[in-house]
Each structure stands twice: as C-alpha cells, then as structure tokens.
Write a protein that holds these residues in place. Sequence first.
Motif, PDB file in Angstrom:
ATOM      1  N   SER A 104       4.530  -1.045  11.188  1.00 51.83           N
ATOM      2  CA  SER A 104       3.910  -2.140  10.412  1.00 51.83           C
ATOM      3  C   SER A 104       3.109  -1.134   9.290  1.00 51.83           C
ATOM      4  O   SER A 104       3.224  -1.526   8.146  1.00 51.83           O
ATOM      5  CB  SER A 104       2.983  -3.001  11.130  1.00 51.83           C
ATOM      6  OG  SER A 104       1.931  -2.372  11.449  1.00 51.83           O
ATOM      7  N   GLY A 105       2.791  -0.092   9.941  1.00 57.47           N
ATOM      8  CA  GLY A 105       1.965   0.659   8.772  1.00 57.47           C
ATOM      9  C   GLY A 105       3.005   1.401   7.938  1.00 57.47           C
ATOM     10  O   GLY A 105       2.674   1.708   6.811  1.00 57.47           O
ATOM     11  N   ARG A 134       3.917  -1.332   5.304  1.00 56.52           N
ATOM     12  CA  ARG A 134       2.849  -1.311   4.471  1.00 56.52           C
ATOM     13  C   ARG A 134       2.818   0.016   3.473  1.00 56.52           C
ATOM     14  O   ARG A 134       2.498  -0.341   2.419  1.00 56.52           O
ATOM     15  CB  ARG A 134       1.576  -1.394   5.266  1.00 56.52           C
ATOM     16  CG  ARG A 134       0.517  -2.172   4.662  1.00 56.52           C
ATOM     17  CD  ARG A 134       0.563  -3.534   4.378  1.00 56.52           C
ATOM     18  NE  ARG A 134       0.901  -4.548   5.424  1.00 56.52           N
ATOM     19  CZ  ARG A 134       0.178  -4.781   6.267  1.00 56.52           C
ATOM     20  NH1 ARG A 134      -1.186  -4.564   6.260  1.00 56.52           N
ATOM     21  NH2 ARG A 134       0.478  -5.740   7.159  1.00 56.52           N
ATOM     22  N   GLN A 135       2.854   0.890   3.947  1.00 55.81           N
ATOM     23  CA  GLN A 135       2.806   2.315   3.026  1.00 55.81           C
ATOM     24  C   GLN A 135       4.099   2.403   2.204  1.00 55.81           C
ATOM     25  O   GLN A 135       3.903   2.910   1.061  1.00 55.81           O
ATOM     26  CB  GLN A 135       2.675   3.427   4.256  1.00 55.81           C
ATOM     27  CG  GLN A 135       1.620   3.629   4.664  1.00 55.81           C
ATOM     28  CD  GLN A 135       0.401   3.757   3.845  1.00 55.81           C
ATOM     29  OE1 GLN A 135       0.337   4.672   2.779  1.00 55.81           O
ATOM     30  NE2 GLN A 135      -0.877   3.290   4.255  1.00 55.81           N
ATOM     31  N   ARG A 144       2.405   8.950   6.585  1.00 57.98           N
ATOM     32  CA  ARG A 144       1.954   7.989   5.639  1.00 57.98           C
ATOM     33  C   ARG A 144       2.372   8.432   4.300  1.00 57.98           C
ATOM     34  O   ARG A 144       2.846   7.784   3.596  1.00 57.98           O
ATOM     35  CB  ARG A 144       0.540   8.120   5.745  1.00 57.98           C
ATOM     36  CG  ARG A 144      -0.412   7.335   5.253  1.00 57.98           C
ATOM     37  CD  ARG A 144      -1.692   7.455   5.530  1.00 57.98           C
ATOM     38  NE  ARG A 144      -2.393   8.668   5.241  1.00 57.98           N
ATOM     39  CZ  ARG A 144      -3.087   9.371   6.358  1.00 57.98           C
ATOM     40  NH1 ARG A 144      -3.332   8.640   7.371  1.00 57.98           N
ATOM     41  NH2 ARG A 144      -3.722  10.425   6.003  1.00 57.98           N
ATOM     42  N   ASP A 145       2.365   9.928   3.980  1.00 56.68           N
ATOM     43  CA  ASP A 145       2.771  10.050   2.671  1.00 56.68           C
ATOM     44  C   ASP A 145       4.419  10.086   2.478  1.00 56.68           C
ATOM     45  O   ASP A 145       4.681   9.696   1.243  1.00 56.68           O
ATOM     46  CB  ASP A 145       2.267  11.663   2.340  1.00 56.68           C
ATOM     47  CG  ASP A 145       0.872  11.871   2.696  1.00 56.68           C
ATOM     48  OD1 ASP A 145       0.148  10.887   2.580  1.00 56.68           O
ATOM     49  OD2 ASP A 145       0.561  12.904   3.118  1.00 56.68           O
ATOM     50  N   ALA A 187       4.844   6.759   1.820  1.00 55.40           N
ATOM     51  CA  ALA A 187       4.492   6.330   0.366  1.00 55.40           C
ATOM     52  C   ALA A 187       5.467   6.971  -0.906  1.00 55.40           C
ATOM     53  O   ALA A 187       5.524   6.194  -1.894  1.00 55.40           O
ATOM     54  CB  ALA A 187       3.236   6.772   0.149  1.00 55.40           C
ATOM     55  N   ARG A 200       7.797   4.705  -1.917  1.00 54.35           N
ATOM     56  CA  ARG A 200       7.552   3.401  -2.516  1.00 54.35           C
ATOM     57  C   ARG A 200       7.500   4.042  -4.148  1.00 54.35           C
ATOM     58  O   ARG A 200       7.908   2.986  -5.058  1.00 54.35           O
ATOM     59  CB  ARG A 200       6.102   3.096  -2.382  1.00 54.35           C
ATOM     60  CG  ARG A 200       5.271   2.025  -3.322  1.00 54.35           C
ATOM     61  CD  ARG A 200       4.185   1.501  -2.770  1.00 54.35           C
ATOM     62  NE  ARG A 200       3.241   2.384  -2.271  1.00 54.35           N
ATOM     63  CZ  ARG A 200       1.918   2.429  -1.647  1.00 54.35           C
ATOM     64  NH1 ARG A 200       1.630   1.292  -1.340  1.00 54.35           N
ATOM     65  NH2 ARG A 200       1.175   3.322  -1.275  1.00 54.35           N
ATOM     66  N   ARG A 201       7.138   5.221  -4.427  1.00 51.74           N
ATOM     67  CA  ARG A 201       7.128   5.598  -5.763  1.00 51.74           C
ATOM     68  C   ARG A 201       8.466   5.831  -6.622  1.00 51.74           C
ATOM     69  O   ARG A 201       8.723   5.817  -7.427  1.00 51.74           O
ATOM     70  CB  ARG A 201       6.396   6.968  -5.773  1.00 51.74           C
ATOM     71  CG  ARG A 201       4.852   6.797  -5.855  1.00 51.74           C
ATOM     72  CD  ARG A 201       4.345   8.076  -6.250  1.00 51.74           C
ATOM     73  NE  ARG A 201       4.703   9.295  -5.429  1.00 51.74           N
ATOM     74  CZ  ARG A 201       3.907   9.532  -4.159  1.00 51.74           C
ATOM     75  NH1 ARG A 201       3.056   8.883  -3.801  1.00 51.74           N
ATOM     76  NH2 ARG A 201       4.321  10.890  -3.441  1.00 51.74           N
TER      77      ARG A 201
END
Lengths: 627, 320
Positions: B246-247, B250-251, B311-312, B315, B318-319
């Motif tokens: 889930s994290g 989300r990230q 996490r990164d 992320a 996403r970018r």
Amino acid sequence: MATKGVLGNDPFQRGAAQRPTESRSSQVREPAEAPAAKKARPASGKAAAKKAAPSKATAKGGKTVETPAIHGAKTVQVRKIAAKAPKGAKGRKPGRAAGPSSEEAQRLREPAAPVTPRRRPPARVPVIPEGVEGTKPRTKEELEVDQVLATAVASEATEAAAEAAAEVAVETLLRLQAEQTGVPRPAPGSLDEIWNRELATAVVAEAAEAAEAAEAAAEAVLESALAAAKSGARPQVETQDLEERTTISSAYVEDEESSRDFDDEVTIIDRAYREETEPYLDGLPEQSEEEQPDTERDEFPPGRTTPLSVVPPPSDREPAQEPFFTDQAQQEPPSPPPGGMFSLAKEIALQALASASVGKALGTAQGLLGAALAGLGASGSTSLDEYGRDSELVSELQPLLDFLYERYWRVSVQGADVVPVGGAILVANHSGALPFDGLVASMALQRERTELREPRWLVEDQIFHAPVLGTLFNRLGAVRACPENAVRLLDERRPVIVFPEGYQGLSKPFAQRYQLKRFGRGGFVKLALRTGAPIIPVAIVGSEETTPLLGRIPAGFLGVPYVPLTSPMPLPARWTLRFGEPMSMEGLGPDAASDLAEVHRLTERTREAIQGMLQALLRERRSVFAG
Amino acid sequence: MDATHAGKRGLRVAVTGASGDFGRLLLPLLEKDPAVESILVLDVARPEGAKVEYHRVDLTRHDAESELTEALTERRVDALYHLAFLLGAVRSGSLAHELEVVGTINVLAAVGRARLPRLVVPSLTAVYGARGQHPALLREEAPLLGCPQSRFVSDKVEVEGQVRAFRERYPDTRVLVLRFAPILGPSMDNPATRMLKRPVVPTLLGFDPLWQAVHEEDAARALHRALKADTSGEFNIVGQGVLPLSGLVRQAGGRLLPLPGPVFRTAVHALTAVGAATLPVALLDYIHYSWVADGERAETALGFIPIHHARDAAAALRRS
C-alpha cells in the motif's frame, strides 16, 4: 522525497501551514470594517511586520520559526481593529458584526487564547451598560436587537482576550528577534534554543488554565445581557445592570487572580530566562518602545510592571493534540450562524473538543483508524522495519495500548529483572482466542526493562494467513515463527517471546484454560542450544478470560481453519505475568540440538516450570475481573 | 586469469541483450568506466556508444551458439553480461521462453567453450516466490519456489537452474547471479512498474505484504560492480528499507482498491480466461505474502550499498 517526509513531520512547518489560512480569513473579513481598519493598520501592522522582517533575513536558522510569527503579527493587528469596529457600528448593524466576529474569536482562540484574562475585563464594564441603555423604549424588535448585541459583546470580549494574548506573544517574539539581531544567533539546537522551546511548552500549559477563566467571564456577560433583554421593563434593567456589573467584576476579580498567578509563574520563568541569557538582554532599548502602543490604550490596565516576555512564538504554542482541534475549527463552515444561542452552543462544543481528554480520545480514535486501515491493507505507511512492524502506527496506538495495559487489564509483572540483556528466549503459555498475550508480554518487558532492546514475539503461520488480523499483528510487532527469524532476532540481541504450544494453545476450549498443550517439537530448545541464548519460562494469567474461546466458525475460504467465536470486545480480566529463573542447559553444547531425547527432556522441563508457575498464579488469584 | 588482474590493458566486456532494460542501465556506466576498453554487443540491434563493437547475434536462432563462440573467441573477452531477458510487456510467451531459456542454453554453452573468466546474469528476487511460510528475510540459500502460474518467473527460475549447473561444470568461470528486487524508475518497464503506474491498483483486502524496490540507478551500479568484484555466487540486490504494498502504491501516486480475496481471484481468473487480463495471475502471490530478500551479502561481498530508499524508487515512478 525524503525531505518531504521530514518536513511533513516538522511542527514548525505545520504551524506555518496553518497560519496563512487564518490570516486569509481575517483579510476576507476586512472590507466589512474597512474604514476603521485602514486607519489603524499602517500605524501598527506595518511597523510590526517591518521589525520582524530584518531579523528574518539575518537569522537564517530560525526561518521556519519566524515565518509564522509574521503571519501571526499581521493577524493580530487586523484582529485588534476588528475588536474595535463593532463599538462604532453597534447601533446600526449589530447582527452583521456579531456573526463573523464570534467565528473569528473561535478561530483565534486556539493558538492565542491562553494569556487572555489579564487585560480585557475593564473594557467590558463600560461597554455593556452603554449598549443596554441605548435601547430605552423596549419594543419587540429591540429585544431582538439586544439579544444579538449581547452576542456581539460576548464574542467581542473573547476576541479581544484572544487578541491580547496574541499581542503578548508577538511582543515577545519581536523582543526575541531584536535580541537575535543584536547578538549573533545561537546555533540551532543550542542550549538557548532548547530553553526557549521548553519555556514555550511550560507557558502554554499554564495559559490553558487561564483561558478557561476568560471563557467563564464571557459566558457570564452573555447570559446576563440576554436576561436583561428579556426582562424588558426599565427599572429592572437598572437592577440587572447592577447585577451585571457585579457578575462582571467578580469574574474580573477571578481573572485577575488567575492572571496574577500566571504572572508570578511567568516572572519566575522570566527571571530564570534572564539569568540564562543575561548577555543578550543588555542591548535592548527598543523593547520598551515596542510595548508603547499597548500602554497608551485606554482599556489597558495600568501598573503592570513585569513585561510579559517569555510567551513563545505562536508556532511553538500548539500542544500535541491540538491538530485535531485545529482541523475541526478550520473545517467549520464560515457562514454566519443564524442566532446567538446557536453560536454559543457551537462555541461550547468547540471548547469541549479542545479539552485535553477529548483530544486524547480523538488521538486514540485516529490511532484506531490507522490500525483499521493497516489491517485492511490500505495504510500506505512508509515506516516499516523489515519484519513488518510499523513504528508510526505503534506510536499512534500507544495511548490506547497504555490504557489497555494500565487501566483495562491492570497488568502486574513479577520477576522481570531476571531477563538478561541481549538475546533471550522467553517461553510463555499461549492462551485466549486472539493472540494478545504476545503484545502484552512485549509491552511488559518494554516497560519494566527499558534497557533491553525492543522485544518481538513469534506467532504461528495460521495467524499470518488470516486476513486483517495477521496484517495487524504483524504491524504491531509479531514475527512469523520460524527458525530463521528467531535466529536473526537473537542475533540482533533482542528478547524473543515464543509460544511453543502454537496454534493448539490458541484453539483450546475455555474448559481447558491454562493447561499447557504439547510443546511442539522443541524448536525453542534447539534454538537455545545452537545460539546459546538462555530460556526463560514465563507464565501469563488473564489472557484466557480476556478472549475466551466460545466456539469456532469454519472459514476455509479465508485461508484459515476457523474463525474463533469469542467476546466481541476483549474482556477486562486482570493480567499477571511471572518471569521464572532462566533454565539451566546443564552444560549442553550446540551438538545436543540434534539429540532428540535430550531436546525433548529439556522441552518437558520448561513446560513443567511454566505449568508450575501458572498453577501458583491461579491459586494466588482471588478474582478474575475485580481487584 | 581474472578480470581484476587483467593488468594494464583495459577490459573487454561482452553484452547480450544490450538494448533491453538491463542493457540500457549498464551500457552508459561501461562507457564511462575508464577500465573498460571496449564493449562487444551481441544483439539484434545496435546501441549507441563510442566503445561499442557490434556483432549481430540472434539468440533464438538454432545456430546462435556457434556465432557466439566465434564472437567470444575471436578476441579475448574478460566478462560477459547475459542480459537478454524480457521484462517488458510480452505479446508472445513462447517467444520469450525461447529467448530466455533456449537463449541462455546457447550463451552458457558458448561461454563454456570460450572459457570466459566471468559471467554475470541478472535474475529477480521474485524467484523465491511469495509464500506464507517464508522467513521475514530471504537469504540467497533459500529455495527458489518461484511462481508456477507465471511464465515470467518460471523462466527465470529455469535460467537460474541452468546457471547453477554451469557453475558446477566450469568452476574456473566466476558466475555472478544478481537477483534484483523490482527495479523502479522512470525508464523501466517491468511487471512491477506497470502495476504501480496504474491510477488504481487492486489489492487483496486484509493483506498488505512487504515489498522491496530498487531504484534503477542502484540497479545499474550493482550491475557495474559485478564486473570487478572479487566474488561469485548469488546476490540479492535490494534498495533500502521495505514498504508495504500500500505504501509503495501510495508513493507511486496510485490509489488502492482493496478487494476481498475470493472476488479478486475470480475476477483475475475470469479476465485471464477471456484474454483481457490487466493484471497477471502471477502477481496474486506477490500481493498476498511478503517477499523480502536480505541484501546483506551484496553489501559485504559485492560491496553494493543502495543509495535510494524503496520509497524514493517508487516516487521516481510518479515523476516519470
């Protein structure tokens, strides 16, 4: 991305984020009282902002602290004007002034209320009679007007109180800033900075109490004003007037008293602070100049000698639970309330929300929500360790866990000091339909023996296969029982709590409670022999009665053999944990781990030790729930 | 002779599958590495690069082995990166199988014949499979249970089997197998990125397994490190930290759609049956149970320390 996470948790940032919305709301309101506002603003508001600006530029490290402060300063100036305006506009459009200003007062009170009571009361005394006498021939409409007016006055009072508090905060801030511009700013995290912060928290706690007194006064005013409006007859108005005066003055006396206490407190703190920062304080002539505008004001009580200087910058003044309240306050629709009583009710409700116990309850509720989300697999958390424990969730749930541990289950722990530092295998009886025992045992160890590393408990596969429950227990710190995990945990020098009965222990019917089942294949003995970690028997009493297993519902489709039928809520049975002496391994080495007979013998000995302790505890227990 | 002790002369590195995801990560680093003299690319497409020597080889052809042997023995080669694995969306499962499994047989035979000193093969931590009975952290010795429903994972397991057999037969060749956690990054296209790039990601209600992720830059560094590391064997290449699925979602900027298990399974099987599968059945295991690999060995033996947190890595997705 990492920085984002860090900033998100920064209390200063949070403060900074809130401030702009507040000042925006006050700006929205501004046009209503535009003429008055325009006149007063350039004089005081800009001066404050100007003074704040250079220090902001120079003090680089404290930027986050000061940004909200400037916002705060502006807000306060606008507020000051807002407080004045209704006096002029009263006769013509009281309804309009009453609505939003009470709204404003609520919003402002949250950060600024604390220091209120000191200054406002004298202003109130002349205001109310004036309002009442202005409506001599009482007609129906005028009664209405009176009512609204009373609300206006009350809200004004609270508002002004809040304003006064904010002013003090700003003054302090400015002074501190002036100090910092004069003297090279201490490095962030230095003693001074820490001191400031500590001071802030102390003052906030103090101020919270004083705020309540102010509230009481405001309510008294409103009540009496309403009563006066209803009574209607002229002679009565006068007696009412008198009454009012007495109520107000008594309230004022109360306020004075509380504020004097507060002053004393602050003075002490102040003195201490001066001692701390003596060198900085020397070059501070502009301090008195900054306070000038306040002393000029007619409402200002003369004779206050000690400058209240230790009130911290607004961003520091939010206690831990406040965010909830702030959220609530900000979510309130900004439309003016239909009537005075309604706004009063709302005010009271908001105060209730702000009080500490409710805040705590809300915090717990949020923790529970987090737990529910985590259980459902939708938490989105990023603070997990490699075993799956979510430190963020655990700290959110800590108030609830503490409540369960201290108040609900009243856990008593015996002999926790036998647990050695480093890796240790704590062997306990498993009981109850839900595996709370691991959680409680690990909490007991953490509380009794803070020097130990955080313990983990091992649970059987079946719980991990179960949806929701498995995920949730994993997030709370349960680790799947398997030799690899156990060895790794012991290598990390953690106490490991194991339940050798395994699933059987959880699935025994209530009639067989506290009767130990077979201790598996003695995996924990092998583990102890191989790693050299000591085995410590632990007896846990109370878990069986907390979640008695009443029946089983087959649930193969969920991937678990059954769903336990138990009480919907864990029951408040008393828990007792007893830690026994470490088992002697009789000098056996790692080779003995493959000697099944030897392993079996040691397993049985451990089992007997735990069973013995259990029976002793059960004999000693007088009552399951009481006591 | 070892690549690390190759003396003054630069290294000559051969690469198969240079235009795949792994190849695109590795080639720029090889180009920049002053120790690398030239890159012998054995592929069907020619990549850009100053050091590149291109030799066209189609691994799926029956005569690939002799072509490879020829190319590898023509001049000395210090190391071969066998990167010809399909991670992107695959239209034809049988072609992928042909390339990965049969292609690897050809490559291994050629490497054995050419007596290359070093062979680097990427793999995935997914080969361990995701099972309820796994320990919290999977070490390299853990059995490769794989995922029987998935061609994608099964092929990798099969390749690992071949590589292990090869290593036993040719002990002189250093064989490094790098098992990557899901590689996330703007330029990556693999099942994990495809799943995480969705706006809505279905998950199993009540489960939130722990995932790992490795940022593409870290993955590239790990591949490059394998060129000179004085070691051999399998290594788990993972990023910092673990995240629950889930994290990760989300990230990566997606939203979760937790579905009860039976509903989820029925839906996925039904969609697969009609050929409209948006989510491979194989992923079911991986969104049910944790599969966290222990990156300690890569750190100690290979010297690979991840810079990016999972996490990164998410992320970064996403970018893009």
